[in-house]
Enzyme design. Structure first.
Site, PDB file in Angstrom:
ATOM      1  N   HIS A  68       0.873  -1.177   0.000  1.00  0.00           N
ATOM      2  CA  HIS A  68       0.000   0.000   0.000  1.00  0.00           C
ATOM      3  C   HIS A  68       0.912   1.229   0.000  1.00  0.00           C
ATOM      4  O   HIS A  68       1.522   1.541   1.024  1.00  0.00           O
ATOM      5  CB  HIS A  68      -0.887   0.023   1.241  1.00  0.00           C
ATOM      6  CG  HIS A  68      -1.742  -1.194   1.417  1.00  0.00           C
ATOM      7  ND1 HIS A  68      -3.085  -1.221   1.097  1.00  0.00           N
ATOM      8  CD2 HIS A  68      -1.438  -2.435   1.893  1.00  0.00           C
ATOM      9  CE1 HIS A  68      -3.572  -2.426   1.372  1.00  0.00           C
ATOM     10  NE2 HIS A  68      -2.592  -3.181   1.854  1.00  0.00           N
ATOM     11  N   ASP A  85       2.437  -6.906   2.808  1.00  0.00           N
ATOM     12  CA  ASP A  85       1.328  -6.060   3.256  1.00  0.00           C
ATOM     13  C   ASP A  85       1.867  -4.739   3.810  1.00  0.00           C
ATOM     14  O   ASP A  85       1.402  -4.246   4.844  1.00  0.00           O
ATOM     15  CB  ASP A  85       0.456  -6.766   4.287  1.00  0.00           C
ATOM     16  CG  ASP A  85      -0.879  -6.051   4.515  1.00  0.00           C
ATOM     17  OD1 ASP A  85      -1.227  -5.167   3.709  1.00  0.00           O
ATOM     18  OD2 ASP A  85      -1.551  -6.367   5.510  1.00  0.00           O
TER      19      ASP A  85
END
Length: 451
Positions: free
Chosen positions: A64, A306
């Site tokens: 992200h 992640d």
């Protein structure tokens, strides 16, 4: 007859499909041009890799990078710079930005931004919603699109597809494997009073409990079988899910993260506080052992970081106001190589889960292995190097890592992308020249009605 190449990596230990050997590897025009003993070959640049291991370029298929809209936490330049410093050659970026990447124009915008500032190769996920379910199958065909992402439970951002009918519509409308965050939104809402008025952060895995994850994963498998669509279940955190997914190999592949394989409750919350908070949560040692069992049994297909950074100020808020997520793209390789050094997994298994695994799951073209004709992407590591991971080393804008102070054995020494050296000995080289990741062609799109 001697050949001429652009680059030769000489004398390293090379992890090839099915075998690990001492060999030279050459690149020409961005592709691997020869493997073997290349003593007669010539090259513009020859790099001595004696004592080092040459791995296929590491692909981090879940990051992200916060751009657009949240650039104070991270942007595509800083995130991809962190990636190459950590030995990562390609990333897949998630859609929960502001605005969300939930339409073709937003996808094009991200690709245009990356063309100017990405240090590594890249692809972007489209975020699924009940409003765009019927369009996703056409949009996922765009070059540089990693596929579709479903959030079954609310996390950072506004994307949420929590009803079975909406999930069914998303799964029924395309061909690519769909990446899914599996937490049951109804149970999250039901249990929210446990922490709504304030609680210690150690309650995070109590609120987002085992059943929250298990319920969603069971629902997803049933819907995947019903629609015939393959899914990739992200960041598994429970021993129970590993057993469920063992029996769902017909429709599901599995991701684990270094954080969930390394940290455990309650110690992580005692030591890190809200800096250990992520979704799904880090759980106790029983579940960590269950993840390692899944890895050993071959159930886990991919290791993704992640990477989800927030500033220190944001993370320092009292729980539950503190946001979930932590950085990880730069530490994926050294943390997992430390597990290799400790005998928790073989180097070949690490390579499979960070190169060949992502290539299989997402049908990537030309990456994922060291083989003639493939992209000349290499993560060159020193398995004997002992170094301490520190906050000062982190290139992410957030400036911290949950692994601060951890001494690891195994370190990325060079990052090479399509034959170009972009990192060597901790120094970033050249300028950003990342390109969109290529995927194998999909079947022809179905004709619209009336044609």
């Amino acid at each position: 007859m001697s050949e001429t190449h652009d680059l030769i990596l000489k004398g390293g230990t090379v992890v090839l499909p099915g075998r690990t050997v001492k060999a030279d590897v050459a690149a020409r025009d961005g592709r691997i041009s020869a493997i073997g003993t290349l003593s007669d070959a010539k090259a513009e640049r020859v790099i001595d890799c004696a004592g080092l291991h040459v791995l296929p370029g590491v692909i981090d298929s879940q990051v992200h990078f916060r751009e657009p809209g949240l650039e104070h936490k991270e942007d595509l330049e800083s995130g991809t710079r962190a990636a190459i410093l950590g030995g990562v050659t390609a990333i897949f970026e998630m859609p929960n930005t502001t605005p969300a990447t939930d339409n073709e124009a937003a996808l094009e915008d991200k690709l245009a931004r990356a063309a100017a500032k990405a240090w590594c190769d890249h692809a972007f996920f489209l975020g699924a919603s009940s409003d765009n379910a019927e369009q996703l199958g056409a949009w996922e065909r765009r070059d540089g699109c990693a596929g579709v992402k479903i959030f079954m439970g609310s996390s950072t951002g506004s994307l949420l597809v929590d009803q079975d009918d909406a999930i069914r519509r998303v799964l029924a409308g395309g061909f690519r494997r769909v990446a899914v965050h599996c937490e049951d939104e109804a149970r999250l809402k039901e249990r929210k009073p446990l922490i709504a008025d304030g609680a210690p952060v150690s309650m995070h895995p109590e609120w987002r409990d085992v059943e929250t994850a298990v319920n969603a994963t069971r629902r997803l498998i049933a819907l995947a079988r019903e629609t015939g669509r393959k899914v990739h279940v992200l960041h598994i955190t429970t021993a129970e899910e590993m057993e469920i997914l063992r029996d769902a190999r017909d429709v599901a592949t599995v991701e684990v993260t270094p954080q969930h394989l390394t940290l455990a409750a309650p110690e992580c919350y005692e030591g890190l506080g809200s800096f250990a908070q992520m979704n799904p949560p880090i759980r106790d040692a029983r579940h960590r052992a269950g993840l390692w069992w899944g890895l050993e049994q071959g159930i886990a297909d991919v290791i993704g970081s992640d990477h989800a950074p927030h500033t220190r100020k944001e993370k320092s808020q009292d729980y539950p106001k503190s946001p979930s997520g932590m950085p990880g793209v730069q530490t994926l390789v050294p943390v997992m190589l430390n597990h290799v050094s400790a005998g928790k997994l073989t180097l070949e298994r690490f390579v499979d889960m960070t190169s060949a695994g992502p290539a299989r799951v997402y049908d990537i073209a030309g990456k994922g292995r060291i083989a003639a004709g493939y992209d000349a992407d290499f993560t060159v590591v020193d398995l004997g190097a002992e170094k301490e991971i520190t906050n000062d080393w982190i290139a992410s804008k957030c400036g911290w890592t949950p692994f601060h102070g951890l001494t690891v054995r195994g370190w990325p020494m060079m990052t090479i992308i399509r034959g170009r050296m972009v990192m060597r000995d901790g120094e970033v080289l050249g300028k950003p020249q990342g390109k969109p990741v290529r995927f194998h062609p999909l079947p022809p799109a179905p004709l619209s009605s009336g044609v």
